[in-house]
Motif scaffolding. Structure first.
Motif, PDB file in Angstrom:
ATOM      1  N   ARG A  69       0.840  -1.197   0.000  1.00 49.56           N
ATOM      2  CA  ARG A  69       0.000   0.000   0.000  1.00 49.56           C
ATOM      3  C   ARG A  69       0.866   1.234   0.000  1.00 49.56           C
ATOM      4  NH1 ARG A  69      -5.184  -1.399   1.445  1.00 49.56           N
ATOM      5  NH2 ARG A  69      -5.206  -3.522   2.238  1.00 49.56           N
ATOM      6  N   LEU A  70       0.357   2.225  -0.687  1.00 48.87           N
ATOM      7  CA  LEU A  70       1.065   3.486  -0.795  1.00 48.87           C
ATOM      8  C   LEU A  70       0.350   4.469   0.126  1.00 48.87           C
ATOM      9  CD1 LEU A  70       3.104   5.242  -2.272  1.00 48.87           C
ATOM     10  CD2 LEU A  70       1.472   5.453  -4.126  1.00 48.87           C
ATOM     11  N   LYS A  71       1.126   5.005   1.059  1.00 54.20           N
ATOM     12  CA  LYS A  71       0.507   5.904   2.023  1.00 54.20           C
ATOM     13  C   LYS A  71       1.311   7.176   2.131  1.00 54.20           C
ATOM     14  CE  LYS A  71      -1.659   2.412   4.850  1.00 54.20           C
ATOM     15  NZ  LYS A  71      -1.383   1.397   5.829  1.00 54.20           N
ATOM     16  N   ARG A  72       0.707   8.144   2.773  1.00 53.88           N
ATOM     17  CA  ARG A  72       1.458   9.357   3.062  1.00 53.88           C
ATOM     18  C   ARG A  72       1.898   9.301   4.508  1.00 53.88           C
ATOM     19  NH1 ARG A  72       0.079  14.739   0.084  1.00 53.88           N
ATOM     20  NH2 ARG A  72       0.974  15.525   2.006  1.00 53.88           N
ATOM     21  N   ILE A  73       3.116   9.726   4.729  1.00 56.85           N
ATOM     22  CA  ILE A  73       3.659   9.681   6.075  1.00 56.85           C
ATOM     23  C   ILE A  73       2.856  10.584   7.005  1.00 56.85           C
ATOM     24  CG2 ILE A  73       5.657  10.504   7.416  1.00 56.85           C
ATOM     25  CD1 ILE A  73       7.313   9.177   5.044  1.00 56.85           C
TER      26      ILE A  73
ATOM     27  N   LEU B  99      -4.329  10.490  -0.225  1.00 54.69           N
ATOM     28  CA  LEU B  99      -3.407  10.445  -1.357  1.00 54.69           C
ATOM     29  C   LEU B  99      -3.929  11.252  -2.518  1.00 54.69           C
ATOM     30  CD1 LEU B  99      -2.269   6.789  -1.791  1.00 54.69           C
ATOM     31  CD2 LEU B  99      -0.865   8.801  -1.431  1.00 54.69           C
TER      32      LEU B  99
ATOM     33  N   ASP C 253      -4.702   9.769 -11.334  1.00 55.80           N
ATOM     34  CA  ASP C 253      -4.586   9.076 -12.602  1.00 55.80           C
ATOM     35  C   ASP C 253      -3.761   7.812 -12.503  1.00 55.80           C
ATOM     36  OD1 ASP C 253      -2.202  10.144 -12.116  1.00 55.80           O
ATOM     37  OD2 ASP C 253      -2.108  11.446 -13.860  1.00 55.80           O
TER      38      ASP C 253
ATOM     39  N   PRO D  67       2.550   6.959 -10.893  1.00 58.43           N
ATOM     40  CA  PRO D  67       3.362   7.127  -9.694  1.00 58.43           C
ATOM     41  C   PRO D  67       3.939   8.528  -9.635  1.00 58.43           C
ATOM     42  CG  PRO D  67       4.455   5.735 -11.297  1.00 58.43           C
ATOM     43  CD  PRO D  67       3.120   6.015 -11.841  1.00 58.43           C
ATOM     44  N   ARG D  68       4.064   9.023  -8.448  1.00 56.81           N
ATOM     45  CA  ARG D  68       4.658  10.361  -8.289  1.00 56.81           C
ATOM     46  C   ARG D  68       6.022  10.218  -7.626  1.00 56.81           C
ATOM     47  NH1 ARG D  68       0.041  13.571  -9.371  1.00 56.81           N
ATOM     48  NH2 ARG D  68      -0.332  12.522 -11.297  1.00 56.81           N
TER      49      ARG D  68
END
Lengths: 171, 409
Positions: A154-158, A163, A167, A170-171
């Motif tokens: 999973r991609l999360k923000r610290i 998020l 689109d 990936p950033r």
């Protein structure tokens, strides 16, 4: 050759693309509200994957795999063209998160994308053997076209903020 | 929420106001009060009370008129008006109901009765509100369904159109491919004629080259459309010398432009450094735009490239006839052009459709600015493509995003 030393080539799957290959590839893609459907044929030991951004083609421009209904048809077609058997196909579905910029109206873009996968795979008679969809995190998946396994993180923000991956790039 | 429900007392009897207020506040309600009709109406306008306890006999405006005005001034969600009076005969009661009141309290006030009546009316009001809201959301859902229906009908039309396009695809392609091919073969025959003077042969060879170049563009578009539709047009990202791509494309149309007596110029600004994108797609996008500009052009064509913020901007400005508002709507649809749905001018079949698809793949945007007689400006913005082979590294750079431990499925 020692199989441990055999390096599996990797492929990065961009949005709107379909990838199906008889050889072993590790296909990486990153999903926000986008959905990726992975198909696998155990008999052929081969897999294919798509990455679509919106649920349904609205008739504008070309019917491309940017849209779920097109992307799923194309993926099934690509698998069958490469010798897979429809009855052996199984599916794994990922993505469809509710990320910033995708929640207008009662149903989010992600939810629509998930629903299309559910409906079309059921219509095609392809069972969904694993999935991780919805929620508000992005996902990165690595799909092995030889083994059919998917590694998902999973991609999360610290900072815990939602998020911004509208689109699926990936950033 | 009961605590946010507001009661307004309008009565000239100060003692009664104080007592009633204390009692109602004691049962958890927010209470306002006014000594006469004018002040009461003013307060109601600002505070929008849920229930008004209204004395019928007051100096100034009488209770009946206050009641009518209370209801009139709050068209949406008017308050529940309960009249209070010591003289509540049948005629006063009927007159109060005609004025819009829904209930009466006889003076002297019985506090238990006030509580029961006020709470009952608040409950009814809440329910009414809920019904109104659910009616509104049902209305909205019906509206959404209507919109969706209209969209489906529009989609149906489009699909019908796309079916027609498919059935005419071969005919159109024959036009786009066979015509130049026919010219090439005819020209080749003439060049093969031994008696032809060398100067003439060179001239004809240049024509062959020109026809072949056009054919090549058409075939590239067909292949690109097929690749995009198959989901196989995966970008190959690299640092691209945009300036040289722009000059290369312009050079490839120089002959055509000279033939048509058009000035074809390039203006490149701020692109000293390479820009990360897909070179072939960039080339293809520009070729189509310049090709259209040169073919439709009646005036000079300028190709501009530059940076705007983090984006690469490409502009192709022509001095052509411009595009009508009607045609602008379907500009990016397959096989439509200015002359009507199916009359395809050379090179107008797939070019812009492919351009838009490629721009989308590169996560960019395309915009057209045109009007009849004013020429056309096509503007493409492409974001700096991140080097994504290892998005995790990028995420760590940002120090905001992180991937948790991978799970196997």
């Amino acid at each position: 050759m020692d199989p441990v030393l055999e390096k599996v080539p990797s492929h990065y799957l961009y949005p709107c693309m379909v990838f199906a290959h008889r050889q072993a590839f590790e296909v990486t893609t990153v999903l926000g509200s986008c959905v990726a459907v992975c198909l696998w044929d155990a008999g052929m030991q081969m897999g294919g994957i798509n990455h679509y951004m919106l649920a349904l083609w609205n008739g504008d421009g070309l019917p491309t795999p940017k849209y779920g209904n097109i992307a799923i048809q194309k993926l099934i077609r690509a698998m069958l063209d490469r010798g897979c058997t429809r009855e052996r196909l199984v599916a794994k579905v990922f993505g469809g998160g509710n990320v910033i910029g995708s929640s207008q109206g009662a149903i989010t873009v992600g939810e629509r994308n998930i629903a299309v996968a559910w409906d079309l795979l059921r219509d095609a008679g392809i069972p969904i053997v694993a999935s991780d969809v919805g929620g508000d995190s992005g996902r990165k998946i690595i799909f092995n076209t030889r083994t059919g396994t998917v590694l998902m993180s999973r991609l999360k923000r610290i900072d815990g903020q939602p998020l911004d991956l509208p689109d699926g790039r990936p950033r | 929420m009961e605590s946010s429900e507001t009661i307004l007392i309008i009565d000239d009897d100060a003692g009664l106001r104080v007592a009633l207020r204390a009692f109602l506040e004691g049962i958890g309600l927010r209470v306002l009060d006014a000594p006469d009709g004018a002040l009461g109406l003013d307060l109601a306008r600002r505070e929008r009370p849920d229930v008004v306890l209204l004395d019928l006999t007051m100096p100034g405006i009488n209770g009946y008129d206050v009641c009518r005005e209370l209801l009139a001034q709050a068209a949406e969600g008017p308050p529940v008006v309960i009249v209070m009076s010591g003289l509540l005969g049948t005629s006063q009661r009927v007159r109060a109901f005609h004025s819009g009141a829904v209930d009466c309290l006889a003076k002297p006030i019985q506090y238990e009765e006030v509580e029961v009546r006020v709470k009952t009316h608040l409950a009814i009001r809440r329910k009414t509100q809920e019904v109104r809201e659910s009616r509104d959301s049902l209305g909205k859902a019906l509206h959404d369904a209507g919109v969706m229906n209209r969209n489906l009908l529009a989609l149906n039309d489009k699909l019908k159109h796309s079916e027609e396009v498919k059935t005419r695809f071969l005919a159109l392609m024959r036009n786009e491919i066979n015509n130049p091919l026919g010219s090439i073969m005819a020209l080749a025959d003439r060049i093969a004629d031994a008696a032809l003077p060398p100067a003439k042969a060179r001239e004809l060879a240049a024509l062959v080259k020109d026809e072949a170049f056009h054919l090549d563009c058409q075939i590239r578009n067909v292949f690109a459309a097929a690749e995009v539709e198959a989901g196989e047009a995966s970008p190959f990202l690299a640092r691209v010398d945009v300036a040289s791509v722009v000059r290369d494309v312009a050079a490839s149309f120089a002959v055509k432009a000279r033939e048509r007596d058009l000035a074809l110029t390039t203006r490149i600004q701020g692109l000293e450094e390479d820009f990360p994108t897909d070179a072939d797609m960039l080339h293809h996008i520009l070729s189509n735009l310049v090709s259209n500009a040169v073919q439709h052009g009646q005036g000079p064509v300028e190709v501009r490239a530059g940076l705007s913020g983090a984006c690469l901007t490409l502009e192709v400005q022509d001095g052509g006839p411009g595009i009508s508002e009607y045609a602008l709507k379907s500009l990016f649809e397959p096989f439509r052009n200015e002359d009507g749905p199916f009359k395809v001018a050379r090179g107008q079949g797939l070019g812009l459709v492919v351009v838009r698809a490629l721009v989308e793949i590169l996560d960019g945007r395309i915009h057209v600015d045109s009007a009849p007689g004013k020429g056309s400006l096509f503007r493409v913005e492409l974001p700096r493509a991140p080097f994504l082979a290892n998005p995790q590294a990028r995420a760590q750079d940002d120090n905001i995003l992180f991937f948790d431990e991978p799970q196997a499925f």
